[in-house]
Design an enzyme around this catalytic site. Structure first.
Site, PDB file in Angstrom:
ATOM      1  N   ARG A 106      21.374 -22.396   9.776  1.00 48.98           N
ATOM      2  CA  ARG A 106      22.831 -22.230   9.684  1.00 48.98           C
ATOM      3  C   ARG A 106      23.610 -23.533   9.559  1.00 48.98           C
ATOM      4  O   ARG A 106      23.212 -24.554  10.125  1.00 48.98           O
ATOM      5  CB  ARG A 106      23.333 -21.463  10.914  1.00 48.98           C
ATOM      6  CG  ARG A 106      22.853 -20.028  10.949  1.00 48.98           C
ATOM      7  CD  ARG A 106      23.241 -19.313  12.224  1.00 48.98           C
ATOM      8  NE  ARG A 106      22.863 -17.902  12.134  1.00 48.98           N
ATOM      9  CZ  ARG A 106      21.622 -17.442  12.300  1.00 48.98           C
ATOM     10  NH1 ARG A 106      20.632 -18.259  12.592  1.00 48.98           N
ATOM     11  NH2 ARG A 106      21.360 -16.141  12.167  1.00 48.98           N
ATOM     12  N   HIS A 131      20.723 -19.923   5.513  1.00 50.38           N
ATOM     13  CA  HIS A 131      19.587 -19.908   4.584  1.00 50.38           C
ATOM     14  C   HIS A 131      19.986 -20.087   3.118  1.00 50.38           C
ATOM     15  O   HIS A 131      19.470 -19.403   2.238  1.00 50.38           O
ATOM     16  CB  HIS A 131      18.785 -18.617   4.770  1.00 50.38           C
ATOM     17  CG  HIS A 131      18.041 -18.527   6.077  1.00 50.38           C
ATOM     18  ND1 HIS A 131      17.677 -19.632   6.808  1.00 50.38           N
ATOM     19  CD2 HIS A 131      17.597 -17.451   6.784  1.00 50.38           C
ATOM     20  CE1 HIS A 131      17.035 -19.243   7.903  1.00 50.38           C
ATOM     21  NE2 HIS A 131      16.975 -17.924   7.918  1.00 50.38           N
ATOM     22  N   HIS A 205       9.751 -18.704   5.375  1.00 50.43           N
ATOM     23  CA  HIS A 205      10.233 -17.674   6.283  1.00 50.43           C
ATOM     24  C   HIS A 205       9.278 -16.488   6.421  1.00 50.43           C
ATOM     25  O   HIS A 205       9.717 -15.334   6.470  1.00 50.43           O
ATOM     26  CB  HIS A 205      11.614 -17.210   5.829  1.00 50.43           C
ATOM     27  CG  HIS A 205      12.508 -16.714   6.917  1.00 50.43           C
ATOM     28  ND1 HIS A 205      12.217 -15.597   7.681  1.00 50.43           N
ATOM     29  CD2 HIS A 205      13.686 -17.187   7.398  1.00 50.43           C
ATOM     30  CE1 HIS A 205      13.197 -15.400   8.550  1.00 50.43           C
ATOM     31  NE2 HIS A 205      14.091 -16.357   8.408  1.00 50.43           N
ATOM     32  N   ASP A 277      15.566 -16.988  19.021  1.00 41.34           N
ATOM     33  CA  ASP A 277      16.018 -17.299  17.665  1.00 41.34           C
ATOM     34  C   ASP A 277      16.639 -18.694  17.744  1.00 41.34           C
ATOM     35  O   ASP A 277      17.829 -18.880  17.554  1.00 41.34           O
ATOM     36  CB  ASP A 277      17.034 -16.244  17.192  1.00 41.34           C
ATOM     37  CG  ASP A 277      17.319 -16.339  15.690  1.00 41.34           C
ATOM     38  OD1 ASP A 277      16.822 -17.280  15.043  1.00 41.34           O
ATOM     39  OD2 ASP A 277      18.052 -15.465  15.187  1.00 41.34           O
ATOM     40  N   GLU A 342       9.576 -21.356  11.611  1.00 39.80           N
ATOM     41  CA  GLU A 342      10.179 -22.048  10.470  1.00 39.80           C
ATOM     42  C   GLU A 342      10.282 -23.532  10.773  1.00 39.80           C
ATOM     43  O   GLU A 342      11.113 -23.948  11.573  1.00 39.80           O
ATOM     44  CB  GLU A 342      11.567 -21.459  10.195  1.00 39.80           C
ATOM     45  CG  GLU A 342      11.577 -19.959   9.954  1.00 39.80           C
ATOM     46  CD  GLU A 342      12.933 -19.315  10.273  1.00 39.80           C
ATOM     47  OE1 GLU A 342      13.950 -19.726   9.691  1.00 39.80           O
ATOM     48  OE2 GLU A 342      12.975 -18.396  11.117  1.00 39.80           O
TER      49      GLU A 342
HETATM   50  C1  GLA Z   1      16.395 -16.733  10.662  1.00 41.69           C
HETATM   51  C2  GLA Z   1      17.574 -16.770  11.544  1.00 41.69           C
HETATM   52  C3  GLA Z   1      17.741 -15.462  12.203  1.00 41.69           C
HETATM   53  C4  GLA Z   1      17.833 -14.368  11.203  1.00 41.69           C
HETATM   54  C5  GLA Z   1      16.615 -14.374  10.350  1.00 41.69           C
HETATM   55  C6  GLA Z   1      16.702 -13.342   9.258  1.00 41.69           C
HETATM   56  O1  GLA Z   1      15.243 -16.867  11.339  1.00 41.69           O
HETATM   57  O2  GLA Z   1      17.507 -17.796  12.483  1.00 41.69           O
HETATM   58  O3  GLA Z   1      18.878 -15.480  12.978  1.00 41.69           O
HETATM   59  O4  GLA Z   1      18.943 -14.551  10.399  1.00 41.69           O
HETATM   60  O5  GLA Z   1      16.436 -15.635   9.775  1.00 41.69           O
HETATM   61  O6  GLA Z   1      17.095 -12.107   9.741  1.00 41.69           O
END
Ligand code: GLA
Length: 378
Positions: A106, A131, A205, A277, A342
């Protein structure tokens, strides 16, 4: 004479290289149709190693469509989430298996200032940019060239991102190379150059489930992350700028721990992420490939090791999966049935002066490498 001779030699060796390449690629990498995107055909390439490990990659988004690896008993299973054809990837996929760019993760308020100029990016995650935007590198067709070498085979993918695409400055030329080796390693190498300064943060991803995609949740997988810190986030998943110690928190994975052991703990950061996350700050020593994470799935024995040149790792536990997506073979992907690791620079780095820089300038080369090593635990 000499000049003619040289010219002739060049032609002969070029022709030999071409016929060699096509013969070898026909043998080592299979190519098949994978549907069409806006009327343009896309392909899927099958890389298979000497041990039967098989990765299928499409040139749409550079998506790893499937990855088959053996369990303890040698039984092959597909360990990544995805679809059987290209169509669901065009609109309905949460980045399954894709290459992410120009900026993985982000950027807060879809905005950053670089060299005194403010750039506005596509807003595709509330007020934020996620992304690479509405049509990131996961949704474009890449030029693909298969190759084979000693004990390895792979696919070179190239994409040129136009100046201004999704709001980013500069023409960015990106090359991503997947290499599957006979040592059961899938390497991803990312190279990029630009003609204007721009942020770049490329990643992969894939959603893994080492028991098999669509078989169950990933909460029993044991995870180790080689990180003593992570970047706490606000409710929109934008880092606050701090690097917090993992010690004494549910974010401490330095000792292998089941993903599900603490995922629903009463913790403000877990609330913000709806589970894990977050970006972990890897404990790196020097340069080069270093161990970032290791995962063991106890029932199948399958293991995954992630090594990278990158400073960060986003561990996403599939919290947004809710059973509405039907994937390969009609299997439903329920809550937390896949996890992503990731490798990356930290989220929102273009707005965080204290984070390692993600700015690529003309004349510089962006080059990072991540290896997914597949194995079995005894
Ligand atoms: C990434 C983001 C998550 C989400 C996924 C896709 O990993 O960090 O918050 O957006 O992609 O759903």
């Amino acid at each position: 004479m000499k000049k003619n001779g040289m010219v002739l030699m060049t032609i002969v060796s070029a022709a030999a290289a071409v016929s060699h390449a096509s013969a070898v690629s026909a043998q080592g990498v299979e190519r098949a149709a994978f549907g069409t995107v806006a009327g343009r055909p896309v392909e899927v390439y099958t890389l298979r190693n000497a041990k039967g490990v098989e990765a299928r990659v499409t040139n749409f988004g550079g998506v790893i469509v499937s990855l088959k690896t053996p369990d303890r008993a040698g039984k092959l299973e597909d360990i990544v989430l995805g679809f059987d054809s290209v169509t669901p990837y065009i609109a309905g996929a949460p980045y399954f298996g894709a290459i992410i760019g120009r900026y993985g993760n982000r950027i807060g308020n879809a905005q950053f200032t670089l060299d005194g100029k403010t750039y506005t990016l596509a807003k595709n995650d509330g007020a934020n940019h996620l992304h690479g935007g509405v049509k990131g590198f996961d949704k474009v067709i890449w030029a693909a060239e298969p190759f084979t070498g000693k004990g390895e085979r792979g696919l070179v993918l190239k994409y040129t991102s136009a100046d201004g695409e999704e709001g980013y400055p500069g023409t960015l030329k990106a090359t991503v190379t997947y290499t599957l080796t006979d040592a059961n390693e899938l390497a991803v190498e990312y190279v990029a150059t630009t003609d204007k300064a721009t942020p770049v943060n490329l990643t992969q991803h894939s959603y893994f489930n080492l028991a098999g995609a669509g078989i169950g949740d990933i909460l029993g997988h044991k995870l180790m992350i080689a990180a003593s810190g992570f970047t706490p986030v606000d409710a929109g998943l934008i880092p606050t700028g701090a690097i917090a110690p993992v010690k004494g928190t549910p974010f401490d994975f330095r000792v292998p721990t089941a993903i599900g052991a603490r995922i629903d703990a009463d913790d403000p950061q877990l609330k913000n992420g709806k589970g894990y996350d977050h970006n972990w700050v890897l404990d790196r020593k020097g340069k080069g490939l270093q161990l970032a994470a290791r995962v063991v799935e106890p029932t199948s024995g399958r293991t995954l090791e992630v090594r990278t040149t990158e400073p960060g790792l986003q561990f996403y536990a599939g919290n947004f999966l809710d059973g509405t997506i039907k994937g390969k073979g009609g299997k439903v992907y329920g809550h937390r049935t896949g996890f992503c690791l990731e490798t990356q620079h930290y989220p929102d780095s273009p707005n965080k002066a204290s984070f390692p820089s993600t700015i690529l300038r003309p004349g510089q080369e962006y080059r990072t490498r991540t290896v997914f090593a597949l194995g079995v635990a005894k």
